[in-house]
Motif scaffolding. Structure first.
Motif, PDB file in Angstrom:
ATOM      1  N   PHE A 212       0.037 -11.972   1.321  1.00  0.00           N
ATOM      2  CA  PHE A 212      -1.203 -12.080   0.544  1.00  0.00           C
ATOM      3  C   PHE A 212      -2.075 -10.841   0.744  1.00  0.00           C
ATOM      4  O   PHE A 212      -2.559 -10.234  -0.221  1.00  0.00           O
ATOM      5  N   GLU A 213      -2.278 -10.443   1.975  1.00  0.00           N
ATOM      6  CA  GLU A 213      -3.126  -9.288   2.246  1.00  0.00           C
ATOM      7  C   GLU A 213      -2.545  -8.009   1.651  1.00  0.00           C
ATOM      8  O   GLU A 213      -3.282  -7.158   1.126  1.00  0.00           O
ATOM      9  N   ALA A 214      -1.223  -7.867   1.708  1.00  0.00           N
ATOM     10  CA  ALA A 214      -0.583  -6.678   1.134  1.00  0.00           C
ATOM     11  C   ALA A 214      -0.743  -6.642  -0.383  1.00  0.00           C
ATOM     12  O   ALA A 214      -1.036  -5.586  -0.966  1.00  0.00           O
ATOM     13  N   ARG A 215      -0.560  -7.790  -1.022  1.00  0.00           N
ATOM     14  CA  ARG A 215      -0.695  -7.861  -2.485  1.00  0.00           C
ATOM     15  C   ARG A 215      -2.141  -7.662  -2.934  1.00  0.00           C
ATOM     16  O   ARG A 215      -2.398  -7.265  -4.069  1.00  0.00           O
ATOM     17  N   MET A 216      -3.093  -7.954  -2.062  1.00  0.00           N
ATOM     18  CA  MET A 216      -4.505  -7.807  -2.410  1.00  0.00           C
ATOM     19  C   MET A 216      -4.975  -6.360  -2.404  1.00  0.00           C
ATOM     20  O   MET A 216      -6.001  -6.039  -3.029  1.00  0.00           O
ATOM     21  N   GLN A 217      -4.281  -5.478  -1.725  1.00  0.00           N
ATOM     22  CA  GLN A 217      -4.795  -4.116  -1.559  1.00  0.00           C
ATOM     23  C   GLN A 217      -5.124  -3.434  -2.888  1.00  0.00           C
ATOM     24  O   GLN A 217      -6.242  -2.925  -3.057  1.00  0.00           O
ATOM     25  N   PRO A 218      -4.219  -3.386  -3.875  1.00  0.00           N
ATOM     26  CA  PRO A 218      -4.590  -2.728  -5.137  1.00  0.00           C
ATOM     27  C   PRO A 218      -5.654  -3.496  -5.917  1.00  0.00           C
ATOM     28  O   PRO A 218      -6.420  -2.890  -6.687  1.00  0.00           O
TER      29      PRO A 218
END
Length: 264
Positions: A212-218
């Motif tokens: 979730f945190e990785a996908r939120m970056q952009p």
């Protein structure tokens, strides 16, 4: 109970609604009707009370409602404490991007044809956080014209109220209710986390925290352009802490090996 709207675009009006604070209205925060057009950007629309049923108070309608054949661009708004979030109804056409919708009694986003219309909604990089019913509902039975898309949206802690588990009167109790989706309406790359579904404590397709945190970056890169969104509970809960800049270590020649001599 009859309520009071914040801003209404009536027939054939053309308005810009930017950088407003619309608090505790007892009906829709912003509503557009037949033939009206609007740019709606950077506002806070807060029902405050989240009044329910026959209660008199704020947040009893739709945070932003676009109906009949209205047209709108809706970007960078914080909509919170309302009965319903942002809706594109009947024959309305809208681009809904980079908004945060949180603390809704029922759904967060919807595209609804009312059984007769051809609405078009392009939903991109929106956040829906803490809803009682589904996070989003797509209900458009026909594929003529351009129905839009639902891409790279974030749905967190949706479908939390068990009294809507039957799916009535709003939507199936899942993050994205695909009640009626035309073949030419893509639903993809959406980010799901900590949701619930009817009769279950968790939704089966939610991401683990690290993913979730990785996908939120952009997506954060897009949301951070809108200062109003930093007032949201979602931002306060999940926004990554800014990293302290790393101070460069000055380079010196102390202990350096003289040119031509091999190191020890």
């Amino acid at each position: 109970v009859v309520g009071i709207m914040g801003i209404a675009g009536r027939e054939r009006s053309n308005i810009i609604v930017r950088d407003n604070r619309i608090f505790r209205n007892s009906w829709d925060g912003i509503a557009l009707y037949r033939g009206s057009q609007a740019v709606i950007e950077g506002n806070i629309i807060d029902g405050v009370d989240l009044a329910r049923g026959n209660q008199v108070g704020g947040g009893r309608g739709v945070g932003i409602g676009l109906t009949w054949n209205s047209f709108a661009t809706v970007r960078g708004n914080l909509v919170r404490n309302y009965w319903k979030g942002i809706g594109v109804f009947v024959d309305a056409q809208a681009t809904i991007e980079e908004n945060v919708i949180e603390h809704m009694a029922t759904w967060g986003l919807t595209l609804w044809d009312a059984g007769e219309g051809l609405p078009s909604g392009t939903f991109r990089r929106n956040v829906v956080y803490k809803t009682g019913a589904c996070g989003a509902s797509i209900a458009r039975g026909r594929s003529e014209l351009n129905p839009g898309q639902f891409v790279q949206n974030v749905l967190v802690s949706t479908a939390q109220d068990p009294k809507y588990d039957s799916g009535e009167p709003y939507c199936l109790q899942v993050p994205i209710d695909q009640h009626g989706v035309p073949e030419n309406f893509p639903i993809s790359a959406n980010v799901l986390f900590q949701n619930r579904e009817a009769g279950q404590a968790r939704y089966r397709d939610d991401l683990p925290r690290a993913a979730f945190e990785a996908r939120m970056q952009p997506i954060w890169n897009a949301l951070d352009r809108w200062p109003r969104l930093s007032k949201s509970d979602f931002w306060r809960t999940f926004h990554p802490e800014p990293k302290e800049p790393v101070e460069a270590v000055p380079q010196t020649n102390e202990g350096a090996t003289p040119t031509g001599d091999p190191p020890n």
